[in-house]
Design an enzyme around this catalytic site. Structure first.
Site, PDB file in Angstrom:
ATOM      1  N   HIS A  63     -53.517  -1.884 -49.722  1.00 46.82           N
ATOM      2  CA  HIS A  63     -52.825  -1.332 -50.886  1.00 46.82           C
ATOM      3  C   HIS A  63     -51.326  -1.289 -50.601  1.00 46.82           C
ATOM      4  CE1 HIS A  63     -51.503   1.485 -53.976  1.00 46.82           C
ATOM      5  NE2 HIS A  63     -52.632   1.209 -54.619  1.00 46.82           N
ATOM      6  N   GLU A  66     -49.100   0.798 -51.084  1.00 49.46           N
ATOM      7  CA  GLU A  66     -48.593   2.037 -50.475  1.00 49.46           C
ATOM      8  C   GLU A  66     -48.865   2.059 -48.979  1.00 49.46           C
ATOM      9  OE1 GLU A  66     -49.338   4.193 -54.737  1.00 49.46           O
ATOM     10  OE2 GLU A  66     -50.700   4.628 -53.070  1.00 49.46           O
ATOM     11  N   GLU A  69     -52.031  -6.256 -57.538  1.00 46.95           N
ATOM     12  CA  GLU A  69     -51.299  -5.073 -57.997  1.00 46.95           C
ATOM     13  C   GLU A  69     -49.796  -5.320 -57.842  1.00 46.95           C
ATOM     14  OE1 GLU A  69     -52.233  -1.760 -55.420  1.00 46.95           O
ATOM     15  OE2 GLU A  69     -51.492  -2.923 -53.724  1.00 46.95           O
ATOM     16  N   GLY A 110     -47.780   3.008 -60.934  1.00 48.19           N
ATOM     17  CA  GLY A 110     -47.296   4.364 -61.148  1.00 48.19           C
ATOM     18  C   GLY A 110     -45.989   4.454 -61.903  1.00 48.19           C
ATOM     19  N   LYS A 148     -56.107   8.096 -54.729  1.00 49.90           N
ATOM     20  CA  LYS A 148     -54.974   8.301 -53.811  1.00 49.90           C
ATOM     21  C   LYS A 148     -55.057   9.710 -53.195  1.00 49.90           C
ATOM     22  CE  LYS A 148     -52.418   4.861 -56.404  1.00 49.90           C
ATOM     23  NZ  LYS A 148     -51.125   4.371 -56.878  1.00 49.90           N
ATOM     24  N   SER A 204     -50.803   0.253 -63.416  1.00 50.70           N
ATOM     25  CA  SER A 204     -50.707   1.089 -64.620  1.00 50.70           C
ATOM     26  C   SER A 204     -51.711   0.665 -65.688  1.00 50.70           C
ATOM     27  CB  SER A 204     -49.277   1.074 -65.174  1.00 50.70           C
ATOM     28  OG  SER A 204     -48.378   1.677 -64.261  1.00 50.70           O
ATOM     29  N   ASN A 213     -58.839   4.538 -57.966  1.00 53.61           N
ATOM     30  CA  ASN A 213     -58.201   4.917 -56.697  1.00 53.61           C
ATOM     31  C   ASN A 213     -57.518   6.268 -56.897  1.00 53.61           C
ATOM     32  OD1 ASN A 213     -56.888   5.103 -54.264  1.00 53.61           O
ATOM     33  ND2 ASN A 213     -55.394   3.489 -54.713  1.00 53.61           N
TER      34      ASN A 213
END
Length: 263
Positions: A106, A108, A178, A184, A15, A222, A13
């Site tokens: 996701h 985010e 996730e 991150g 992003k 991660s 991904n």
């Protein structure tokens, strides 16, 4: 089929990265690594999810790789078809551009960009109706985990979409777990913790659908070359949704190699 016999998926991904010249270099380097040391398609599904304006260009650049590499959209519209929805890209338009895979849910998108349960249900439904395969993301925050709510939150996120997923549609669903606190941050759930959650997800899926034992469940938090093999050794971890490490060709290759060689 048990979780340990599912062909793994490794999806990068990207992003909101990188600039076009860097993306081209990244793809060429990754293709070269695959040429030097092939990872067979029967060993591992590999895909990349670039920004929307790069989808077709990336797909074209991947076309001459020595194996199939999937091009995955990072998101899609909650609106179907075509119409007066400025800035949106529908499932049908992705399909028309030969994009067959899409991320939905996701963290985010949920946490930063405001995708609600109803919006996510519409996106999943539209994607499946258009014949896309959905990589559906679930995960808990650190606060929810520390409150002992992790399993409840994750299983509820899966239950949220059951009303719009027909019985046969589960063949076109991949789950990506996730943990939000590990995205991150450099923190990673231990293989034991990740496997425990993946087993719970597997158990929940098996109660929802007869196909539950054959649905791939990816880990995303991660993932890097240093922990990929340990994660890959877990029976219910069927691959990885890779963030930052997918922006480096060698790192991404090593993660795919770990899952291909371990499963």
């Amino acid at each position: 089929m048990s979780g340990s016999t599912i062909k793994p998926w490794v999806v990068g991904n990207w992003k909101m990265n990188p600039v076009q010249s860097n993306a081209q270099q990244l793809i060429e380097e990754f293709k070269q690594l695959l040429q030097q040391n092939p990872i067979l398609e029967e060993q591992c599904q590999i895909g990349v999810a670039p920004i929307s304006i790069a989808l077709q260009h990336v797909q074209q650049q991947l076309a001459d790789a020595n194996r199939s590499i999937l091009t995955v959209a990072q998101d899609l519209s909650r609106f179907a078809g075509t119409g007066a929805y400025t800035g949106e890209v529908s499932a049908e338009l992705l399909k028309d551009s030969s994009i067959e895979y899409v991320l939905v849910g996701h963290s985010e998108r949920r946490e930063i960009l405001g995708d609600t349960t109803e919006v996510l249900k519409a996106k999943v439904q539209n994607a499946l109706n258009a014949g896309l395969t959905v990589i559906y993301c679930v995960g808990e925050s650190l606060e929810q985990r520390e409150a002992g709510q992790a399993e409840q939150v994750v299983l509820q996120q899966i239950c949220d979409i059951t009303a719009v997923v027909k019985a046969d549609d589960w063949r076109n669903i991949v789950i990506a777990y996730e943990p939000i606190w590990a995205i991150g941050t450099g923190k990673t759930a231990s293989p034991e913790d990740a496997q425990m959650m993946h087993a719970k997800i597997r158990e929940g899926l098996s109660q929802i659908t007869a196909l539950g034992a054959s649905i791939a469940i990816l880990y995303g938090g991660s993932v890097k070359p240093e922990n990929a093999a340990d994660l890959a050794n877990c029976p219910d971890i069927n691959g990885a949704l890779v963030g930052g490490a997918s922006l480096n060709a060698e790192s991404f290759y090593k993660i795919a190699e770990a899952f291909a060689n371990t499963k």
